[in-house]
Enzyme design. Structure first.
Site, PDB file in Angstrom:
ATOM      1  N   THR A 121       0.858  -1.186   0.000  1.00  0.00           N
ATOM      2  CA  THR A 121       0.000   0.000   0.000  1.00  0.00           C
ATOM      3  C   THR A 121       0.894   1.236   0.000  1.00  0.00           C
ATOM      4  O   THR A 121       1.654   1.459   0.939  1.00  0.00           O
ATOM      5  CB  THR A 121      -0.898  -0.017   1.247  1.00  0.00           C
ATOM      6  OG1 THR A 121      -1.684  -1.213   1.212  1.00  0.00           O
ATOM      7  CG2 THR A 121      -1.799   1.201   1.298  1.00  0.00           C
ATOM      8  N   PHE A 150      -6.397  -6.194  -1.340  1.00  0.00           N
ATOM      9  CA  PHE A 150      -7.547  -5.909  -0.481  1.00  0.00           C
ATOM     10  C   PHE A 150      -7.864  -7.052   0.476  1.00  0.00           C
ATOM     11  O   PHE A 150      -8.915  -7.053   1.097  1.00  0.00           O
ATOM     12  CB  PHE A 150      -8.778  -5.591  -1.345  1.00  0.00           C
ATOM     13  CG  PHE A 150      -8.589  -4.374  -2.210  1.00  0.00           C
ATOM     14  CD1 PHE A 150      -8.774  -3.102  -1.685  1.00  0.00           C
ATOM     15  CD2 PHE A 150      -8.183  -4.493  -3.530  1.00  0.00           C
ATOM     16  CE1 PHE A 150      -8.569  -1.974  -2.468  1.00  0.00           C
ATOM     17  CE2 PHE A 150      -7.984  -3.371  -4.322  1.00  0.00           C
ATOM     18  CZ  PHE A 150      -8.176  -2.096  -3.795  1.00  0.00           C
ATOM     19  N   GLY A 256     -17.623  -1.178  18.358  1.00  0.00           N
ATOM     20  CA  GLY A 256     -16.683  -2.014  19.107  1.00  0.00           C
ATOM     21  C   GLY A 256     -15.712  -1.183  19.911  1.00  0.00           C
ATOM     22  O   GLY A 256     -16.085  -0.143  20.470  1.00  0.00           O
ATOM     23  N   CYS A 263      -3.211  -1.938   8.987  1.00  0.00           N
ATOM     24  CA  CYS A 263      -3.610  -1.158   7.806  1.00  0.00           C
ATOM     25  C   CYS A 263      -4.421   0.094   8.107  1.00  0.00           C
ATOM     26  O   CYS A 263      -3.982   1.195   7.783  1.00  0.00           O
ATOM     27  CB  CYS A 263      -4.368  -2.056   6.842  1.00  0.00           C
ATOM     28  SG  CYS A 263      -3.297  -3.299   6.108  1.00  0.00           S
ATOM     29  N   LYS A 266      -2.635   3.169   9.904  1.00  0.00           N
ATOM     30  CA  LYS A 266      -1.550   3.808   9.138  1.00  0.00           C
ATOM     31  C   LYS A 266      -2.056   4.357   7.801  1.00  0.00           C
ATOM     32  O   LYS A 266      -1.577   5.383   7.343  1.00  0.00           O
ATOM     33  CB  LYS A 266      -0.366   2.836   8.952  1.00  0.00           C
ATOM     34  CG  LYS A 266      -0.459   1.914   7.754  1.00  0.00           C
ATOM     35  CD  LYS A 266       0.855   1.211   7.508  1.00  0.00           C
ATOM     36  CE  LYS A 266       0.721   0.051   6.547  1.00  0.00           C
ATOM     37  NZ  LYS A 266       0.144   0.324   5.229  1.00  0.00           N
ATOM     38  N   LYS A 323      -7.952  -8.557  15.442  1.00  0.00           N
ATOM     39  CA  LYS A 323      -9.215  -9.111  14.965  1.00  0.00           C
ATOM     40  C   LYS A 323      -9.139 -10.619  15.106  1.00  0.00           C
ATOM     41  O   LYS A 323      -8.046 -11.159  15.314  1.00  0.00           O
ATOM     42  CB  LYS A 323      -9.481  -8.685  13.518  1.00  0.00           C
ATOM     43  CG  LYS A 323      -8.466  -9.260  12.539  1.00  0.00           C
ATOM     44  CD  LYS A 323      -8.607  -8.666  11.173  1.00  0.00           C
ATOM     45  CE  LYS A 323      -9.877  -9.121  10.506  1.00  0.00           C
ATOM     46  NZ  LYS A 323      -9.873  -8.857   9.062  1.00  0.00           N
ATOM     47  N   ARG A 330      -0.526  -5.830  15.644  1.00  0.00           N
ATOM     48  CA  ARG A 330      -0.103  -4.483  15.269  1.00  0.00           C
ATOM     49  C   ARG A 330      -1.263  -3.506  15.489  1.00  0.00           C
ATOM     50  O   ARG A 330      -2.356  -3.715  14.994  1.00  0.00           O
ATOM     51  CB  ARG A 330       0.373  -4.455  13.798  1.00  0.00           C
ATOM     52  CG  ARG A 330       1.711  -5.164  13.620  1.00  0.00           C
ATOM     53  CD  ARG A 330       2.168  -5.178  12.178  1.00  0.00           C
ATOM     54  NE  ARG A 330       1.456  -6.134  11.354  1.00  0.00           N
ATOM     55  CZ  ARG A 330       1.748  -6.383  10.072  1.00  0.00           C
ATOM     56  NH1 ARG A 330       2.735  -5.741   9.488  1.00  0.00           N
ATOM     57  NH2 ARG A 330       1.070  -7.275   9.381  1.00  0.00           N
TER      58      ARG A 330
HETATM   59  P1  NAD Z   1       4.746  -7.655   6.916  1.00  0.00           P
HETATM   60  O1  NAD Z   1       5.490  -6.768   7.840  1.00  0.00           O
HETATM   61  O2  NAD Z   1       3.981  -8.808   7.462  1.00  0.00           O
HETATM   62  O3  NAD Z   1       5.736  -8.240   5.801  1.00  0.00           O
HETATM   63  C1  NAD Z   1       6.680  -7.479   5.136  1.00  0.00           C
HETATM   64  C2  NAD Z   1       7.876  -8.396   4.828  1.00  0.00           C
HETATM   65  O4  NAD Z   1       8.777  -7.699   3.978  1.00  0.00           O
HETATM   66  C3  NAD Z   1       8.661  -8.796   6.071  1.00  0.00           C
HETATM   67  O5  NAD Z   1       8.773 -10.198   6.129  1.00  0.00           O
HETATM   68  C4  NAD Z   1      10.031  -8.134   5.857  1.00  0.00           C
HETATM   69  O6  NAD Z   1      11.090  -8.894   6.394  1.00  0.00           O
HETATM   70  C5  NAD Z   1      10.083  -8.068   4.347  1.00  0.00           C
HETATM   71  N1  NAD Z   1      11.035  -7.074   3.837  1.00  0.00           N
HETATM   72  C6  NAD Z   1      11.195  -5.789   4.194  1.00  0.00           C
HETATM   73  N2  NAD Z   1      12.175  -5.218   3.487  1.00  0.00           N
HETATM   74  C7  NAD Z   1      12.643  -6.166   2.631  1.00  0.00           C
HETATM   75  C8  NAD Z   1      13.659  -6.182   1.650  1.00  0.00           C
HETATM   76  N3  NAD Z   1      14.386  -5.091   1.403  1.00  0.00           N
HETATM   77  N4  NAD Z   1      13.853  -7.313   0.965  1.00  0.00           N
HETATM   78  C9  NAD Z   1      13.126  -8.408   1.220  1.00  0.00           C
HETATM   79  N5  NAD Z   1      12.149  -8.458   2.150  1.00  0.00           N
HETATM   80  C10 NAD Z   1      11.926  -7.347   2.854  1.00  0.00           C
HETATM   81  O7  NAD Z   1       3.768  -6.678   6.107  1.00  0.00           O
HETATM   82  P2  NAD Z   1       2.344  -7.054   5.463  1.00  0.00           P
HETATM   83  O8  NAD Z   1       1.278  -6.998   6.515  1.00  0.00           O
HETATM   84  O9  NAD Z   1       2.493  -8.267   4.645  1.00  0.00           O
HETATM   85  O10 NAD Z   1       2.115  -5.775   4.539  1.00  0.00           O
HETATM   86  C11 NAD Z   1       2.864  -5.584   3.341  1.00  0.00           C
HETATM   87  C12 NAD Z   1       2.227  -4.461   2.551  1.00  0.00           C
HETATM   88  O11 NAD Z   1       0.894  -4.832   2.150  1.00  0.00           O
HETATM   89  C13 NAD Z   1       2.033  -3.155   3.318  1.00  0.00           C
HETATM   90  O12 NAD Z   1       2.204  -2.087   2.440  1.00  0.00           O
HETATM   91  C14 NAD Z   1       0.604  -3.212   3.784  1.00  0.00           C
HETATM   92  O13 NAD Z   1       0.051  -1.942   4.003  1.00  0.00           O
HETATM   93  C15 NAD Z   1      -0.054  -3.890   2.614  1.00  0.00           C
HETATM   94  N6  NAD Z   1      -1.285  -4.614   2.926  1.00  0.00           N
HETATM   95  C16 NAD Z   1      -1.369  -5.350   4.079  1.00  0.00           C
HETATM   96  C17 NAD Z   1      -2.532  -6.064   4.339  1.00  0.00           C
HETATM   97  C18 NAD Z   1      -2.667  -6.871   5.609  1.00  0.00           C
HETATM   98  O14 NAD Z   1      -3.776  -7.287   5.923  1.00  0.00           O
HETATM   99  N7  NAD Z   1      -1.588  -7.141   6.349  1.00  0.00           N
HETATM  100  C19 NAD Z   1      -3.606  -6.035   3.439  1.00  0.00           C
HETATM  101  C20 NAD Z   1      -3.468  -5.305   2.264  1.00  0.00           C
HETATM  102  C21 NAD Z   1      -2.311  -4.597   2.020  1.00  0.00           C
END
Ligand code: NAD
Length: 433
Positions: A121, A150, A256, A263, A266, A323, A330
């Site tokens: 994102t 999403f 709630g 997400c 931030k 949730k 987080r």
């Molecule tokens: P996360 O922290 O679970 O995973 C991110 C991963 O990236 C980590 O394992 C980290 O070690 C790795 N990483 C960071 N820098 C790196 C690099 N230089 N090389 C290789 N690996 C690297 O994060 P997430 O929850 O999976 O979210 C990822 C993105 O997706 C964010 O932008 C978030 O906003 C978006 N997003 C998250 C969700 C959700 O439900 N978690 C849903 C939709 C979108």
């Protein structure tokens, strides 16, 4: 297709596993050596329903591999997803250091036409920055695509395999990348979900707009719940009747303890920051945030009103994850609630089906983490329910009464009927009823 997914977190691992499940050849990359070793050994670094089985199966069939070697993974792939974190920076904006760092690494590695897909994102303009970062390192041809994700944690596999829609933003005139993305997602959209093609800026903004709208619905209903309490209305009845209006719809109308997770908080902040940088203050979003902060404090306020003084009291807490069906804490409202209770001198005995390990890292030995839900109730003067795990919906109320030192329940998720709880002899507080 040959695919690399850089960033093997909650999103990257699900995306990688689901793409492998459809027959693609996927390599998941992470710089976290321990995480990759865990996955290689057949163990899971996170809890997400159904993911372990899917990862194991595709790993065993060699369609899903794990590596720390980004260069080799990129060279072997036609499509490279960037799915690294975009945490909140100090000023509220999305911190793009990981995304742009990976873009530079990709630029140094590619050796032929590659579609680089941003799944993280990211604010409007990031696709452009990714293009510049890659182009600074290579003369090879490449496309940059914005493909926001999403999925919901706790239902991530279903959301990815059967999406409501797939959003793909491409650069002007880049039919080649649009074609590749259309082909990649064809198996996921066979049942009629649309692939919505647009420009990268619109795709980037769609993700923030969608999350902000959902956060706004939550804060709106939390505010209505507060009004219900003041005027003697029942938010459950109001919610159902509101939701029956097709223009409104029934989902996301539950009051709630405030929204949390990695997400909504931030993303609302990042959109506020990005618009403010362009000279516009999003006033609705400011209110969404303010109501959410207030909401996280409401349960403890109710507890203070009931007990007057919480010092020295033992409080049981069910649900730590932000949730149900995830181990993720987080920005979990439970953190704010526990910290407030501790600051007021209370002792906390907490239980969560999956987040105990995460909670131990956050709270250390400042709270007692229990192995079983009923263990948390022992000697407690009240139970506070923070996360609506299914197993809390039909508990053994008789056992609860026996174990609690006083039968008081503060229910932050409106799991039970107030009349029923009163009939069972509980002093019962919920939200907006
Ligand atoms: P996360 O922290 O679970 O995973 C991110 C991963 O990236 C980590 O394992 C980290 O070690 C790795 N990483 C960071 N820098 C790196 C690099 N230089 N090389 C290789 N690996 C690297 O994060 P997430 O929850 O999976 O979210 C990822 C993105 O997706 C964010 O932008 C978030 O906003 C978006 N997003 C998250 C969700 C959700 O439900 N978690 C849903 C939709 C979108």
């Amino acid at each position: 297709m040959k695919i690399a997914v850089v960033g093997t977190g909650y999103v990257g691992l699900v995306v990688g596993a689901c793409l492998a499940e459809n027959g693609n050849d996927v390599v998941c990359v992470d710089r976290d050596v321990a995480k990759i070793a865990t996955l290689d050994a057949g163990r899971m670094p996170i809890y997400e329903p159904g993911l372990e089985e899917m990862v194991r199966r595709n790993h065993a069939e060699e369609r899903l591999r794990f590596t720390t070697d980004l260069s080799a993974a990129v060279r072997a792939s036609d499509i490279v997803f960037i799915a690294v974190g975009t945490p909140q920076g100090e000023d509220g904006s999305a911190d793009l250091q990981h995304v742009l760092g990976v873009a530079r690494d990709i630029g140094r590695a590619i050796d032929g036409y590659t579609v680089v897909v941003d799944k993280s994102t990211v604010p409007v303009g990031t696709a452009q920055q990714v293009r510049v970062a890659i182009a600074a390192e290579t003369a090879e041809p490449f496309s940059v695509v914005s493909n926001p994700e999403f999925l919901k944690q706790g239902a991530a596999i279903d959301d990815f395999m059967k999406p409501d829609r797939v959003v793909v933003g491409t650069e002007p005139g880049d039919g080649r990348a649009a074609g590749v993305m259309g082909e990649l997602y064809a198996p996921f959209t066979r049942t009629g979900a649309p692939i919505i093609m647009m420009d990268t800026a619109s795709a980037e903004l769609t993700k923030y707009a969608a999350n902000s709208m959902l956060a706004a619905r939550i804060s709106f209903m939390n505010e209505i719940a507060t009004v219900c309490e003041l005027v003697g209305a029942d938010v459950d009845q109001v919610r159902k009747a509101m939701g029956a209006d097709r223009r409104i719809g029934a989902s996301f109308l539950f009051p709630g303890v405030g929204y949390g997770g990695s997400c909504f908080p931030k993303d609302v902040k990042a959109l506020l920051r990005a618009s403010s940088d362009m000279g516009y203050e999003c006033r609705i979003l400011m209110a969404v945030e303010a109501v959410n902060e207030q909401q996280k404090a409401r349960l403890v306020c109710k507890m203070q009103a009931h007990f007057t003084d919480l010092a020295g009291r033992t409080i049981a807490l069910w649900g730590l994850a932000f949730k149900p069906r995830t181990d993720d804490m987080r920005e979990a409202p439970a953190i704010a609630i526990v910290e407030r209770l501790l600051a007021l001198g209370a002792r906390v005995r907490a239980y969560d089906p999956e987040a105990t390990g995460t909670a131990r890292q956050i709270f250390g030995d400042r709270i007692t983490l229990c192995e079983k839900s009923y263990d948390a109730l022992v000697d407690a003067e009240a139970l506070v329910i923070v996360t609506e795990w299914n197993e809390f919906r039909e508990p053994d109320f008789k056992k609860m009464r026996q174990l609690l030192r006083s039968p008081v329940v503060f229910d932050g998720r409106n799991l039970y009927s107030p009349e029923h709880m009163r009939a069972l002899g509980f002093t019962y507080f919920s939200i907006g009823r």
